[in-house]
Design an enzyme around this catalytic site. Sequence first.
Site, PDB file in Angstrom:
ATOM      1  N   PHE A  57       0.845  -1.146   0.041  1.00  0.00           N
ATOM      2  CA  PHE A  57      -0.136  -0.178  -0.038  1.00  0.00           C
ATOM      3  C   PHE A  57       0.906   1.294  -0.057  1.00  0.00           C
ATOM      4  O   PHE A  57       1.842   1.201   0.880  1.00  0.00           O
ATOM      5  CB  PHE A  57      -0.736   0.065   1.093  1.00  0.00           C
ATOM      6  CG  PHE A  57      -2.024   0.813   1.173  1.00  0.00           C
ATOM      7  CD1 PHE A  57      -3.227   0.661   0.360  1.00  0.00           C
ATOM      8  CD2 PHE A  57      -2.196   2.048   1.752  1.00  0.00           C
ATOM      9  CE1 PHE A  57      -4.302   1.830   0.190  1.00  0.00           C
ATOM     10  CE2 PHE A  57      -3.099   3.027   1.878  1.00  0.00           C
ATOM     11  CZ  PHE A  57      -4.379   2.646   0.973  1.00  0.00           C
ATOM     12  N   SER A  82       0.779  -1.706   6.395  1.00  0.00           N
ATOM     13  CA  SER A  82       1.820  -1.752   7.511  1.00  0.00           C
ATOM     14  C   SER A  82       1.095  -2.591   8.733  1.00  0.00           C
ATOM     15  O   SER A  82       2.044  -2.743   9.613  1.00  0.00           O
ATOM     16  CB  SER A  82       1.625  -0.128   7.891  1.00  0.00           C
ATOM     17  OG  SER A  82       2.084   0.636   7.069  1.00  0.00           O
ATOM     18  N   TYR A  83      -0.104  -2.722   9.019  1.00  0.00           N
ATOM     19  CA  TYR A  83      -0.759  -3.488  10.126  1.00  0.00           C
ATOM     20  C   TYR A  83       0.035  -4.884  10.128  1.00  0.00           C
ATOM     21  O   TYR A  83       0.134  -5.376  11.141  1.00  0.00           O
ATOM     22  CB  TYR A  83      -2.165  -3.523  10.059  1.00  0.00           C
ATOM     23  CG  TYR A  83      -2.722  -4.166  11.320  1.00  0.00           C
ATOM     24  CD1 TYR A  83      -2.760  -3.294  12.563  1.00  0.00           C
ATOM     25  CD2 TYR A  83      -3.280  -5.420  11.310  1.00  0.00           C
ATOM     26  CE1 TYR A  83      -3.309  -3.942  13.710  1.00  0.00           C
ATOM     27  CE2 TYR A  83      -3.796  -5.899  12.700  1.00  0.00           C
ATOM     28  CZ  TYR A  83      -3.837  -4.849  13.651  1.00  0.00           C
ATOM     29  OH  TYR A  83      -4.349  -5.606  14.681  1.00  0.00           O
ATOM     30  N   GLU A  84       0.420  -5.466   8.938  1.00  0.00           N
ATOM     31  CA  GLU A  84       0.881  -6.878   8.666  1.00  0.00           C
ATOM     32  C   GLU A  84       2.310  -6.753   9.069  1.00  0.00           C
ATOM     33  O   GLU A  84       3.097  -8.091   9.097  1.00  0.00           O
ATOM     34  CB  GLU A  84       0.766  -7.305   7.205  1.00  0.00           C
ATOM     35  CG  GLU A  84      -0.821  -7.788   7.068  1.00  0.00           C
ATOM     36  CD  GLU A  84      -1.701  -6.653   6.858  1.00  0.00           C
ATOM     37  OE1 GLU A  84      -2.997  -6.561   7.282  1.00  0.00           O
ATOM     38  OE2 GLU A  84      -1.156  -5.544   6.272  1.00  0.00           O
ATOM     39  N   THR A  99       4.459   3.201   4.786  1.00  0.00           N
ATOM     40  CA  THR A  99       3.974   4.882   4.858  1.00  0.00           C
ATOM     41  C   THR A  99       2.517   4.364   5.336  1.00  0.00           C
ATOM     42  O   THR A  99       1.540   3.906   4.693  1.00  0.00           O
ATOM     43  CB  THR A  99       3.968   5.244   3.447  1.00  0.00           C
ATOM     44  OG1 THR A  99       5.465   5.092   3.123  1.00  0.00           O
ATOM     45  CG2 THR A  99       3.686   6.739   3.582  1.00  0.00           C
ATOM     46  N   VAL A 100       2.303   5.325   6.138  1.00  0.00           N
ATOM     47  CA  VAL A 100       0.923   5.706   6.697  1.00  0.00           C
ATOM     48  C   VAL A 100       0.430   7.103   6.718  1.00  0.00           C
ATOM     49  O   VAL A 100       1.296   7.652   7.450  1.00  0.00           O
ATOM     50  CB  VAL A 100       0.631   4.920   8.273  1.00  0.00           C
ATOM     51  CG1 VAL A 100      -0.775   5.092   8.780  1.00  0.00           C
ATOM     52  CG2 VAL A 100       1.115   3.782   8.354  1.00  0.00           C
ATOM     53  N   ILE A 101      -0.374   7.347   5.952  1.00  0.00           N
ATOM     54  CA  ILE A 101      -0.780   8.747   5.730  1.00  0.00           C
ATOM     55  C   ILE A 101      -2.029   9.300   6.558  1.00  0.00           C
ATOM     56  O   ILE A 101      -3.037   8.364   6.461  1.00  0.00           O
ATOM     57  CB  ILE A 101      -0.764   8.830   4.373  1.00  0.00           C
ATOM     58  CG1 ILE A 101       0.365   9.012   3.553  1.00  0.00           C
ATOM     59  CG2 ILE A 101      -1.218  10.450   4.172  1.00  0.00           C
ATOM     60  CD1 ILE A 101       0.371   9.001   2.006  1.00  0.00           C
ATOM     61  N   HIS A 147      -8.060   5.762  12.295  1.00  0.00           N
ATOM     62  CA  HIS A 147      -7.375   4.816  11.883  1.00  0.00           C
ATOM     63  C   HIS A 147      -5.714   4.756  11.570  1.00  0.00           C
ATOM     64  O   HIS A 147      -5.112   3.939  12.054  1.00  0.00           O
ATOM     65  CB  HIS A 147      -8.123   4.213  10.264  1.00  0.00           C
ATOM     66  CG  HIS A 147      -7.326   3.077   9.496  1.00  0.00           C
ATOM     67  ND1 HIS A 147      -6.414   3.012   8.723  1.00  0.00           N
ATOM     68  CD2 HIS A 147      -7.494   1.643   9.869  1.00  0.00           C
ATOM     69  CE1 HIS A 147      -6.174   1.992   8.368  1.00  0.00           C
ATOM     70  NE2 HIS A 147      -6.873   1.186   9.110  1.00  0.00           N
ATOM     71  N   PHE A 200      13.222   0.645  11.735  1.00  0.00           N
ATOM     72  CA  PHE A 200      12.107   1.154  11.645  1.00  0.00           C
ATOM     73  C   PHE A 200      12.053   2.525  10.546  1.00  0.00           C
ATOM     74  O   PHE A 200      12.152   3.323  10.945  1.00  0.00           O
ATOM     75  CB  PHE A 200      11.671   1.702  13.211  1.00  0.00           C
ATOM     76  CG  PHE A 200      10.141   2.233  13.181  1.00  0.00           C
ATOM     77  CD1 PHE A 200       9.196   1.450  13.260  1.00  0.00           C
ATOM     78  CD2 PHE A 200       9.872   3.726  13.121  1.00  0.00           C
ATOM     79  CE1 PHE A 200       7.799   1.734  13.270  1.00  0.00           C
ATOM     80  CE2 PHE A 200       8.329   4.058  13.229  1.00  0.00           C
ATOM     81  CZ  PHE A 200       7.576   3.170  13.462  1.00  0.00           C
TER      82      PHE A 200
END
Length: 158
Positions: free
Chosen positions: A22, A57-59, A81-83, A89, A114
């Site tokens: 993602f 990212s959760y995985e 990347t988490v936007i 969420h 990380f």
Amino acid sequence: MNIIESDTIANKAKIAIAVVRFNRFVNNNLLEGALDVLKRIGHVKDENITIIWVPGSYELPLIAKALAISHKYDGIIALGTVIRGFTIHFEFVAKECSSGLSRISMENTLPIGFGLLTTDNISQAIERSGIKANNKGSEAALAVLEMINILKIIKNSS
């Protein structure tokens, strides 16, 4: 007084890189930065690098745990990347991923770099995955290489 520090050359190290699919266009830059550091600075050979693509990212913590307990790797680099969106969420995913990776690293005495970007918008993500500078994938790879060597020094000291 004893001082322990190390360089970043780890030419025999076996490294796993877990990369999130993602936001792949950003994460590809993180991966390129990590690979550049591993090969150019760490002198890690291609055959000692394994790349695993995961859905999100959760995985990352789950795959990091599986890699850690396999005992095949000297270090892991987690890239994603988490936007921020308009829901909670973002906070949930970022916190769970961060704490999960940290816990796995400590439980297994295994360096986990990380390289998870947590940004407010896509512009910040692109900036922090820069090809020439500010690439968090590069920084995560440098940290893993140095920690691999530091842990070896500690293990081999009497």
